[in-house]
Design a protein around this motif. Structure first.
Motif, PDB file in Angstrom:
ATOM      1  N   ASN A   1      28.563  38.812  33.770  1.00  0.00           N
ATOM      2  CA  ASN A   1      29.943  39.090  33.435  1.00  0.00           C
ATOM      3  C   ASN A   1      30.603  39.834  34.587  1.00  0.00           C
ATOM      4  N   ALA A   2      31.547  39.179  35.244  1.00  0.00           N
ATOM      5  CA  ALA A   2      32.162  39.786  36.422  1.00  0.00           C
ATOM      6  C   ALA A   2      32.869  41.085  36.085  1.00  0.00           C
ATOM      7  N   ALA A   3      33.398  41.190  34.861  1.00  0.00           N
ATOM      8  CA  ALA A   3      34.108  42.409  34.484  1.00  0.00           C
ATOM      9  C   ALA A   3      33.193  43.616  34.543  1.00  0.00           C
ATOM     10  N   GLY A   4      31.901  43.411  34.274  1.00  0.00           N
ATOM     11  CA  GLY A   4      30.978  44.538  34.292  1.00  0.00           C
ATOM     12  C   GLY A   4      30.170  44.604  35.573  1.00  0.00           C
ATOM     13  N   GLY A   5      30.555  43.829  36.569  1.00  0.00           N
ATOM     14  CA  GLY A   5      29.839  43.879  37.831  1.00  0.00           C
ATOM     15  C   GLY A   5      28.799  42.800  37.987  1.00  0.00           C
TER      16      GLY A   5
END
Lengths: 550, 187
Positions: free
Chosen positions: A255-259
């Motif tokens: 998940n890009a939002a969480g890195g």
């Protein structure tokens, strides 16, 4: 691996003969069996032949279930527009078709053949770990019942394609995805246990005098396949565990939002996925390498080069994964690297095709059904190989990526490749399993309807793909209508012709022309030295293997 | 130990090693991408400016793209979408966050550089993307980005695109996120 003298096997396999101790040396006329009868017999069996049969029946049923899903897809695509199913259900059908065929039909089919034939071909009384064998089979019905049950759950079954790319399979996945992950874990454990068993059998239980380089190629290819399974199934387990944690425990692997990074999913998946592709084809190479020499009445041309070619394909399979990802935005260096390594695979594969053709050259060939399937394999698999080479060209792949050309390619290597090889093996070894020859007339009908059906289904896909038809979409532009109608008719023909296969098997089990121990004139391996049908226990006394010179 | 037991032990060891390797791929992937710069990931802490002469002979177009991720009623705008810079020169660009929602919240802009090879030569001296932003309902916040493209930028790169995607930050795990220990990779 240095050839070593196999240890002498004790005459008893404890699970089968432990209690009454009335072990009979050598072969008994009819299979004798002590232990529970009825359903419990099959539930508790540790006999490699019975477990092999269970695997094959399981694989056949999954082949039909997956086939019905494919026919739903083809029926919807018969005409442009939405007629029969909703897009959501269409997506579930494409996904389930892929998952069932890969993990439920082809892989268990090959494991079933391995269970039946490897002990017979190496002269072992049973698999090295019979109880583990039982466990690894019975995990499969559990896994696939779980997987199929997701179709009935709220939100439906998996709908993200058999490659289950994140974030489709994490952020946007239906709630049933956790069940999908669990079922894949169970199926994976089953494959791993099966692979351990096969390796242990081949390395430790060969007949005295049989060196590694004396083993039939089916045994060799399975040994290499089993190593591939050991190497990559844990990676699959890892990646689905990460998905599980992303979905349920708030991690951010993909998940890009969480890195995290969704592209990393594709890297890890294909690091498993590409060797997986070879897991589904290497045993097929072994089967064809057994059948062609038999019916050409010649020794296999280039035995050693076959072994080395198989090993090189297996090693190269770890270095090509990103050719599935040319369009994700790889740097130029990576595109070139994966393009060249992929093309390199054509070399050992070419060696194999050359050897099969050289074996046929000046042979006295007869065309019984197993040979027909094996020859169709060589021709049609090569077509699939060629379209694979076209896809390997990175710049061209930007055009072909995610079109029906890719669908045509991998169906050519998997259907007339892996599936035809399994069918060839069934026709080839049925006399050994049942004591009866398969009905030749029925076999021919099955073969020709299958070959015509397969080509009618998948050949037009090359054209619709090159013209730009995207895969996994329930509707399409009008110019693809004719190609799709042809594909759908072909699929119906191929699907229904498999009923002939079932009919042939049932007839063969019930009766037919009696087969002698050596059912085919040109067959040379150890399995043809035991009576047909093979008694329940064979090679209680290890046979002395004399390796053939020259 | 019989032969079978030995074989089984060895295969199980390989099995476990491969399982661990699958998880080790996650940090390895991150490190590999950072070193080679092939994933468009940029250093996410402030870097000192390289005192360099300015390469007047080359002009690089730097474009900015801003995207709103799911689940955050915010907008991120760039005040000048495209600048033309010389390698070696530091440039300042202004961005504006606007919270169109009715509640205050935390958000963060995650950067990506394309072509990814350029990420090795992109030095950020100041960036709003180094930390989370807190915006009250309806608040608008302007924040600067100061960057420098180093002189050793390869000649074939003429255009560099910087993409910022806005993601919501949960209030709860904010304490851990500040130290940037998130399983599965660093932010």
């Amino acid at each position: 691996m240095a050839p070593k003298l196999p240890p002498q096997q004790p005459l008893q396999t404890p699970a089968e003969q432990g209690n009454d101790g009335a072990a009979t040396a050598g072969h008994v006329n009819e299979g004798y069996h002590h232990g529970p009868s009825g359903l419990m017999r099959w539930l508790l069996t540790t006999n490699h032949k019975e477990i092999g049969t269970l695997y094959l029946i399981f694989s056949l049923s999954m082949f039909f279930i997956g086939g019905i899903f494919a026919l739903v897809v083809r029926a919807e695509l018969f005409q442009p527009g939405l007629q029969l199913v909703q897009p959501e259900f269409f997506n579930q059908m494409t996904t389930m078709h892929g998952l069932i065929m890969v993990f439920g039909a082809v892989m268990p089919g090959f494991v079933g053949l391995a269970n039946w034939m490897i002990p017979l071909q190496v002269g072992a009384p049973d698999m090295a770990l019979p109880r583990l064998n039982n466990f690894s089979f019975w995990l499969l019905p559990v896994a696939f019942t779980l997987l199929l049950s997701t179709l009935l759950m709220p939100g439906g079954g998996p709908n993200f394609g058999w490659t289950f790319y994140a974030p489709l399979s994490t952020t946007y996945a239906p709630p049933s995805t956790t069940f999908f992950i669990l079922s894949l874990h169970i199926a994976g454990i089953s494959s791993i246990l099966g692979a351990i068993n096969i390796i242990a059998t081949i390395l430790n239980m060969r007949a005295p005098g049989m060196r590694m380089m004396d083993m039939p190629l089916f045994v060799w290819t399975w040994l290499i396949t089993a190593f591939l399974l050991i190497a990559v199934m844990p990676v699959l387990a890892g990646v689905i565990t990460m998905m599980l944690m992303d979905i349920n425990f708030g991690t951010s692997f993909f998940n890009a939002a969480g890195g995290g990074d969704p592209v990393m999913f594709q890297h890890i998946f294909w690091f498993f996925g590409h060797p997986e592709v070879y897991i589904m084809i290497l045993p097929a190479f072994g089967i064809v390498s057994a059948i062609i020499p038999t019916f050409a009445r010649k020794r296999l041309f280039g035995y050693a080069s076959m072994v080395y070619a198989t090993s090189s394909i297996a090693i190269l399979s770890f270095l090509v994964w990103a050719h599935h990802m040319f369009a994700v935005g790889l740097p130029l260096v990576a595109e070139l690297f994966f393009m060249y390594t992929t093309m390199l695979i054509a070399v050992p594969t070419g060696v194999k095709v050359f050897n099969w053709i050289a074996t046929l050259f000046q042979g006295s060939i007869s065309f019984e059904t197993p040979m027909l399937f094996a020859l169709a394999f060589v021709v049609l698999f090569t077509i699939g190989g060629f379209s694979g080479l076209m896809l390997a060209i990175a710049p061209a792949d930007f055009q072909y990526h995610d079109t029906y050309f890719v669908v045509a390619h991998f169906h050519y290597v998997l259907v007339p490749g892996a599936v035809f090889a399994i069918m060839a093996a069934v026709y080839y070894w049925l006399p050994k399993w049942t004591g009866h020859y398969p009905n030749e007339r029925l076999g021919r009908w099955h073969f020709w309807t299958s070959v015509i059906g397969v080509n009618l289904t998948f050949f037009p896909m090359h054209f619709s793909g090159l013209a730009g038809m995207p895969r996994r979409i329930p509707d399409y532009a009008l110019q693809f209508a004719d190609f799709n109608m042809a594909s759908s008719i072909g699929a119906l023909l191929f699907g229904t012709s498999q009923l002939l296969f079932v009919l042939m098997i049932i007839k063969c089990v019930r009766g037919g022309e009696k087969a002698p121990a050596k059912a085919w004139e040109g067959a040379e391996d150890l399995e043809w030295t035991v009576p047909s049908p093979a008694p329940l226990h064979t090679f209680d006394t290890p046979p002395q293997f004399h390796h053939r010179e020259g | 130990m019989t032969g079978v037991q030995r074989t089984v032990t060895r295969t199980v060891v390989v099995l476990l090693a491969m399982f661990v390797f699958a998880f080790a791929l996650v940090p390895l992937y991150d490190v590999f991408c950072r070193i080679t710069g092939i994933n468009g990931k940029v250093e996410n802490t402030a870097q000192a400016m390289v005192r360099d002469s300015i390469d007047e002979s080359r002009v690089i177009t730097v474009q900015f793209v801003t995207r709103a991720g799911a689940g955050l009623p915010w907008k991120l705008e760039v005040l000048n979408r495209q600048v033309r810079v010389h390698p070696g020169a530091a440039t300042e660009v202004h961005f504006a966050f606007t919270n169109h929602g009715s509640t205050a919240g935390w958000g963060r802009a995650v950067p990506s550089v394309s072509p990814s090879e350029a990420s090795l030569y992109m030095r950020k001296i100041t960036c709003f993307c180094f930390q989370e932003q807190r915006l009250a309902a309806g608040e608008r916040l302007e924040a600067p980005l100061v960057f420098q493209l180093t002189r050793d930028l390869p000649d074939d790169i003429k255009t560099v695109t910087l993409v910022y995607t806005l993601y919501p930050v949960d209030d709860k795990p904010l304490a851990t996120k500040a130290t940037s220990v998130v399983p599965g990779g660093e932010t």
